[in-house]
Design an enzyme around this catalytic site. Structure first.
Site, mmCIF file in Angstrom:
data_model
loop_
_atom_site.group_PDB
_atom_site.id
_atom_site.type_symbol
_atom_site.label_atom_id
_atom_site.label_comp_id
_atom_site.label_asym_id
_atom_site.label_seq_id
_atom_site.Cartn_x
_atom_site.Cartn_y
_atom_site.Cartn_z
ATOM 1 N N HIS A 128 0.869 -1.192 0.000
ATOM 2 C CA HIS A 128 0.000 0.000 0.000
ATOM 3 C C HIS A 128 0.903 1.239 0.000
ATOM 4 C CE1 HIS A 128 -3.820 -2.021 1.871
ATOM 5 N NE2 HIS A 128 -3.838 -2.082 0.553
ATOM 6 N N HIS A 139 -11.616 -8.602 -7.134
ATOM 7 C CA HIS A 139 -11.257 -7.339 -6.455
ATOM 8 C C HIS A 139 -10.408 -6.529 -7.433
ATOM 9 C CE1 HIS A 139 -10.039 -4.559 -3.431
ATOM 10 N NE2 HIS A 139 -9.054 -5.228 -2.886
ATOM 11 N N GLU A 164 -8.376 -4.002 -6.777
ATOM 12 C CA GLU A 164 -7.145 -3.373 -6.294
ATOM 13 C C GLU A 164 -5.957 -3.898 -7.112
ATOM 14 O OE1 GLU A 164 -6.718 -3.430 -2.037
ATOM 15 O OE2 GLU A 164 -5.247 -1.812 -2.076
ATOM 16 N N ASP A 192 -3.009 -4.909 -6.711
ATOM 17 C CA ASP A 192 -2.221 -6.112 -6.407
ATOM 18 C C ASP A 192 -2.873 -7.376 -6.991
ATOM 19 O OD1 ASP A 192 -4.151 -5.425 -4.456
ATOM 20 O OD2 ASP A 192 -3.246 -6.740 -2.972
ATOM 21 N N HIS A 211 -12.539 -5.503 1.268
ATOM 22 C CA HIS A 211 -12.438 -4.221 1.935
ATOM 23 C C HIS A 211 -12.626 -3.035 0.982
ATOM 24 C CE1 HIS A 211 -8.067 -3.289 0.771
ATOM 25 N NE2 HIS A 211 -8.412 -4.368 0.123
ATOM 26 N N ASP A 226 -9.027 -10.965 -0.537
ATOM 27 C CA ASP A 226 -8.201 -10.473 0.571
ATOM 28 C C ASP A 226 -8.616 -11.052 1.933
ATOM 29 O OD1 ASP A 226 -6.364 -8.890 -0.825
ATOM 30 O OD2 ASP A 226 -7.661 -7.126 -0.788
ATOM 31 N N TYR A 233 -2.654 -8.382 9.536
ATOM 32 C CA TYR A 233 -3.462 -8.021 8.358
ATOM 33 C C TYR A 233 -4.851 -7.569 8.803
ATOM 34 C CZ TYR A 233 -5.054 -8.410 3.513
ATOM 35 O OH TYR A 233 -5.533 -8.134 2.256
ATOM 36 N N HIS A 238 -3.694 -13.603 -0.803
ATOM 37 C CA HIS A 238 -2.328 -13.377 -0.297
ATOM 38 C C HIS A 238 -1.984 -14.491 0.682
ATOM 39 C CE1 HIS A 238 -2.149 -9.245 -1.780
ATOM 40 N NE2 HIS A 238 -3.294 -8.991 -1.191
HETATM 41 FE FE LIG Z 1 -7.278 -5.281 -1.416
HETATM 42 FE FE LIG Z 2 -4.820 -7.642 -1.773
#
Ligand SMILES: [Fe+2]
Ligand SMILES: [Fe+2]
Ligand SMILES: Cc1cc2nc3c(=O)[nH]c(=O)nc-3n(C[C@H](O)[C@H](O)[C@H](O)COP(=O)(O)O)c2cc1C
Length: 395
Positions: free
Chosen positions: A23, A79, A81, A83, A145, A164, A192, A225
């Site tokens: 992040h 998701h 995001e 990553d 999230h 996530d 996390y 992850h």
């Molecule tokens: Fe995420």
């Molecule tokens: Fe992630």
């Protein structure tokens, strides 16, 4: 890079041993991380999520070794995001017409990031995608999230792809939860949760109850992850339920910063007083300027109380502590009491400011707090010891 997970489901992600910050610079990853992507080779072929953008080329090259890209029927984007979606542009350049299944919010955020008109197929909770003998069932998980987050469930193999949720930043060649060091694994899981998921704790409880209510057997949880939960995967679901309910252990964290050590002497003396009055409590002291912020946040999450110290500087508080309290406010920690202390030279605003910030971050403050003029003398130390003993009964 293709690792078998179960039957015709494989892991095709990236293990990032080098990663130390995530992040941007917001989250420390002492043990690296992984970006997990999965390939399901049933009668129809589906790819679930991709990897972080810097590994896009490497990912598509590896995927091509695992399967003829022309055979991919569906891409699932749980998701948006970066990553997890970062390799989508590279992949979609090669298979531009393949449909991407994601939530309606996923369409918005994928468009917002990549400005591409891919063949989006928005899905809702309960929608199904047949892969032949098995099917994928989608479950929206808004704000777990991001607004676009979703899970999907593979029938037949009974795998929950949770993205996530239930993940951890932990690089391992072992892949599975039963093969890695359990203390390391749980330390990364709680870090996390504490640093990323606590603001959404109410939603965590509701979503877990909703998914359990479907009565679908869950044999394996494939997160995005870290390790795959194949051994007793419900253990991490149970941990999440506990962490979401105002979690605390019998621990008190004393977090301070100091310019000339006065506030450190206060912290250590308060701890001595506390320990005298409550020998069972696990006391942990952190000079925040010398500690990893995310690790300290994890320790605060585990605590039943937080005692914060800062000297007064320019009528304010030290920036490390100000930054911590700002972050902790956003994380919405619950069920933790607080107190404040600090040294000063003349105007002495720090303790009052700490109290205000703690209260606005949702911590009930049990005491006015303790100030010491300049460096604590014998009387100052005695006052700290007494303050610690008093706090033992209040926190
Ligand atoms: Fe995420
Ligand atoms: Fe992630
Ligand atoms: C740059 C600087 C600014 C300060 N500003 C204030 C102030 O505005 N009000 C005050 O009461 N003390 C102020 N002080 C005095 C410190 O609060 C005092 O030295 C205190 O004992 C330091 O505690 P420490 O040993 O924990 O760093 C300041 C000190 C420094 C070095």
């Amino acid at each position: 890079m293709k690792h078998p997970i179960k039957n015709n489901v494989s892991w095709i992600g990236k293990i990032d041993w080098e990663l130390r910050r995530f992040h941007g610079d917001e989250y420390s990853t002492h043990r690296g991380s992984t970006y997990n992507s999965y390939l399901i080779e049933a009668e129809k072929v589906a790819v679930i999520d991709t990897v972080w953008a810097p590994f896009a080329k490497e990912y598509v090259a590896q995927l091509e070794q695992a399967i003829d890209l022309g055979k991919i029927d569906y891409v699932i984007a749980n998701h948006a995001e970066i990553d997890h979606s970062g390799a989508l542009p590279e992949l979609m350049r090669r298979i531009p017409d393949v449909p991407i299944y994601c939530t309606a919010n996923g369409v918005k955020s994928l468009r917002g990031h990549y400005h591409q008109d891919w063949n989006f197929r928005p899905v809702k909770t309960g929608d199904k995608l047949s892969l032949g003998s098995k099917e994928l069932i989608f479950v929206e998980a808004p704000m777990l999230h991001w607004p676009d987050s979703m899970f999907c469930y593979l029938t037949g193999d009974d795998i929950l792809f949770s993205n996530d949720a239930f993940g951890q930043h932990y690089a391992s060649e072992h892949m599975f939860n039963d093969l890695v060091d359990q203390a390391e694994l749980m330390a990364e899981c709680i870090k996390y949760y504490a640093n990323i998921l606590t603001p959404f704790s109410e939603l965590v409880t509701k979503k877990i109850q909703e998914v359990l209510g479907f009565n679908l057997p869950v044999d394996t949880i494939c997160t995005s992850h870290g390790v795959v939960w194949r051994d007793n995967p419900i253990q991490i679901v149970q941990r999440y339920l506990a962490w979401a309910e105002g979690y605390q252990e019998n621990q008190i964290s004393l977090v301070y910063d100091t310019m000339w050590n006065g506030t450190r002497i206060m912290a250590e003396s308060i701890a001595t007083g506390l320990r005298e009055a409550d020998p069972a409590v696990n006391l942990k002291l952190f000079n925040l300027a010398k500690s990893d912020r995310n690790d300290v946040i994890t320790e605060i999450f585990k605590s039943r109380a937080l005692i914060v110290g800062s000297p007064t500087i320019n009528r304010g508080i030290l920036t490390s502590i100000a930054g911590l309290l700002e972050e902790v406010k956003g994380l919405k920690f619950r069920n933790k009491k607080a107190a404040a202390f600090g040294c000063y030279g003349w105007s002495g605003e720090s303790v009052k400011l700490l109290r205000e910030r703690l209260e606005s971050a949702g911590f009930p403050v049990v005491e006015d707090g303790l100030r010491c003029l300049w460096n604590p003398d014998r009387e100052g130390v005695a006052a700290c010891l007494e303050f610690g003993r008093r706090l033992a009964g209040l926190l």
